[in-house]
Motif scaffolding. Structure first.
Motif, PDB file in Angstrom:
ATOM      1  N   ALA A 121      21.069  39.508  26.923  1.00 28.93           N
ATOM      2  CA  ALA A 121      21.391  38.315  26.146  1.00 28.93           C
ATOM      3  C   ALA A 121      20.171  37.911  25.328  1.00 28.93           C
ATOM      4  O   ALA A 121      19.024  38.076  25.762  1.00 28.93           O
ATOM      5  CB  ALA A 121      21.811  37.168  27.057  1.00 28.93           C
ATOM      6  N   VAL A 122      20.439  37.399  24.137  1.00 27.42           N
ATOM      7  CA  VAL A 122      19.395  36.859  23.269  1.00 27.42           C
ATOM      8  C   VAL A 122      19.259  35.379  23.563  1.00 27.42           C
ATOM      9  O   VAL A 122      20.247  34.635  23.564  1.00 27.42           O
ATOM     10  CB  VAL A 122      19.761  37.064  21.787  1.00 27.42           C
ATOM     11  CG1 VAL A 122      18.686  36.462  20.888  1.00 27.42           C
ATOM     12  CG2 VAL A 122      19.936  38.530  21.476  1.00 27.42           C
ATOM     13  N   VAL A 123      18.041  34.942  23.827  1.00 23.77           N
ATOM     14  CA  VAL A 123      17.788  33.533  24.127  1.00 23.77           C
ATOM     15  C   VAL A 123      16.731  33.027  23.157  1.00 23.77           C
ATOM     16  O   VAL A 123      15.670  33.642  23.001  1.00 23.77           O
ATOM     17  CB  VAL A 123      17.296  33.334  25.573  1.00 23.77           C
ATOM     18  CG1 VAL A 123      17.160  31.849  25.895  1.00 23.77           C
ATOM     19  CG2 VAL A 123      18.238  34.010  26.565  1.00 23.77           C
ATOM     20  N   GLY A 124      17.010  31.925  22.496  1.00 23.09           N
ATOM     21  CA  GLY A 124      16.050  31.393  21.540  1.00 23.09           C
ATOM     22  C   GLY A 124      16.242  29.917  21.297  1.00 23.09           C
ATOM     23  O   GLY A 124      17.065  29.258  21.932  1.00 23.09           O
ATOM     24  N   GLY A 125      15.468  29.411  20.364  1.00 22.93           N
ATOM     25  CA  GLY A 125      15.554  28.009  20.038  1.00 22.93           C
ATOM     26  C   GLY A 125      14.203  27.356  19.866  1.00 22.93           C
ATOM     27  O   GLY A 125      14.023  26.184  20.155  1.00 22.93           O
ATOM     28  N   VAL A 126      13.213  28.124  19.407  1.00 21.38           N
ATOM     29  CA  VAL A 126      11.892  27.576  19.126  1.00 21.38           C
ATOM     30  C   VAL A 126      11.626  27.741  17.639  1.00 21.38           C
ATOM     31  O   VAL A 126      11.702  28.845  17.112  1.00 21.38           O
ATOM     32  CB  VAL A 126      10.791  28.292  19.938  1.00 21.38           C
ATOM     33  CG1 VAL A 126       9.422  27.704  19.598  1.00 21.38           C
ATOM     34  CG2 VAL A 126      11.056  28.187  21.428  1.00 21.38           C
ATOM     35  N   SER A 127      11.339  26.649  16.971  1.00 18.06           N
ATOM     36  CA  SER A 127      11.038  26.689  15.545  1.00 18.06           C
ATOM     37  C   SER A 127       9.781  25.865  15.294  1.00 18.06           C
ATOM     38  O   SER A 127       9.620  24.778  15.841  1.00 18.06           O
ATOM     39  CB  SER A 127      12.207  26.110  14.737  1.00 18.06           C
ATOM     40  OG  SER A 127      11.865  26.006  13.362  1.00 18.06           O
TER      41      SER A 127
END
Length: 339
Positions: free
Chosen positions: A238-244
């Protein structure tokens, strides 16, 4: 037959070429020119290979919403007809947190404008008064490293040519190619091109981690200043992200990033991410990408530059794949108007 040059081999440039050749591959002579192509060694010099690549409804103008919906429909067709492309149909759970008071029935521009406009839409929780709105609908996910290469091969089979060029300082440097129409799908480069100078284009940095996981679907949580996405790829990861963050900021250490985003994955999907500790997960891959943003919105319009008929096609902010083939349809229409 018209001669068309597309400047940029990211998702928007490739999608535009796909739309232009869908019905009649021999109608135009199309050449995609770029510094970077799908299949090249990994590089942070362009954005498309680093995307998390799942369809999530963004905000935007009515035309931009139309593009997003058209891209979703196109990608769902690819998933059904060409599973080898890596495009896969999934159910996406979309959660609006952060105490904003958004309700699932709020269909205005700041709310769930896509309510009833995407397939399989259902309300899981109406939300409001401190309760998070929660909906689910049929979406898609894809793997950029696979999809971009597959799409390039598909275009080559249709007669589209790919020509590598070096750095250019202005669109005027492409005039010698002798095209009837030039499509500017250069993304972030449009800020620095001397004859474009779009100051509304900025960049940010994003971090994405791929982990071993049994999660098969897609999940998004829109918090107050914090955005979390988890896309199952159907291959045990799974791809996990959410940092910008601004691209000018120091690069974060991966240990810090992992603790942050995997801790959020645990908070939102405990049945699939049972531990809040990053050390308890098997990390498959890490990616840091630079994304071109254009808060003013997508630019798709005709312009004449140095005697060239130009159609601009950039500014999708975090939604290159989300707009992709929908923007390609709008650009193709503008291209045809030139003939």
């Amino acid at each position: 037959m018209g001669k068309i040059t597309i400047f940029g081999a990211g998702i928007v440039g490739l999608a535009t070429a796909a739309i232009l050749t869908d019905n009649d591959p021999s109608k135009h002579e199309i050449t995609i020119v770029a510094r970077d192509f799908p299949g090249d060694a990994p590089s942070q010099d362009w954005a498309s290979p680093w995307a998390c690549a799942g369809w999530v409804a963004l905000g935007g103008s009515i035309p931009e919403q139309k593009m997003q919906l058209a891209a979703l429909a196109y990608l769902r067709t690819l998933a059904a007809e060409h599973p080898e492309s890596s495009v896969r149909q999934v159910k996406l759970t979309d959660v609006f947190g952060g105490g904003g008071g958004i309700k699932a029935s709020d269909t205005g521009p700041a709310g769930l404008w896509y309510n009833g406009r995407v397939p399989g839409f259902e309300v899981l929780e109406e939300g409001g008064d401190g309760v998070e709105a929660r909906v689910r609908f049929a979406s898609v996910v894809l793997t950029p490293a696979v999809f971009l290469g597959w799409l390039r091969k598909r275009l080559v089979e249709r007669g589209v040519k790919f020509e590598r060029i070096g750095e250019i300082k202005a669109l005027g440097e492409l005039a010698h190619l002798g095209h009837d129409v030039l499509v500017n799908a250069s993304g972030g480069a449009s800020r620095g091109l001397e004859d474009v100078r779009d100051a509304m284009v900025v960049t940010d940095r994003t971090y994405v981690t791929v982990v071993k996981s049994d999660f098969q679907e897609a999940f998004v949580h829109r918090g107050s200043g914090v955005y979390t996405y988890i896309f199952g790829r159907g291959d045990g990861t799974a791809v996990v992200g959410g940092v910008s963050e601004p691209a000018s900021d120091p690069v974060k250490p991966w240990g810090e990033v992992h603790e942050d985003i995997l801790g959020r994955a645990h908070a939102h999907l405990r049945e699939h991410f049972p531990s809040p500790k990053a050390a308890d997960y098997q990390i498959v891959d890490n990616s840091v990408g630079i994304r071109p943003l254009r808060p003013a919105g997508v630019r798709f319009e005709k312009q004449e530059i140095h005697g060239q008929k130009v159609v601009h096609a950039y500014g999708t902010t975090i939604g290159g794949y989300i707009h992709s083939f929908g923007l390609g349809q709008e650009v193709a229409q503008l291209v045809e108007e030139h003939f």
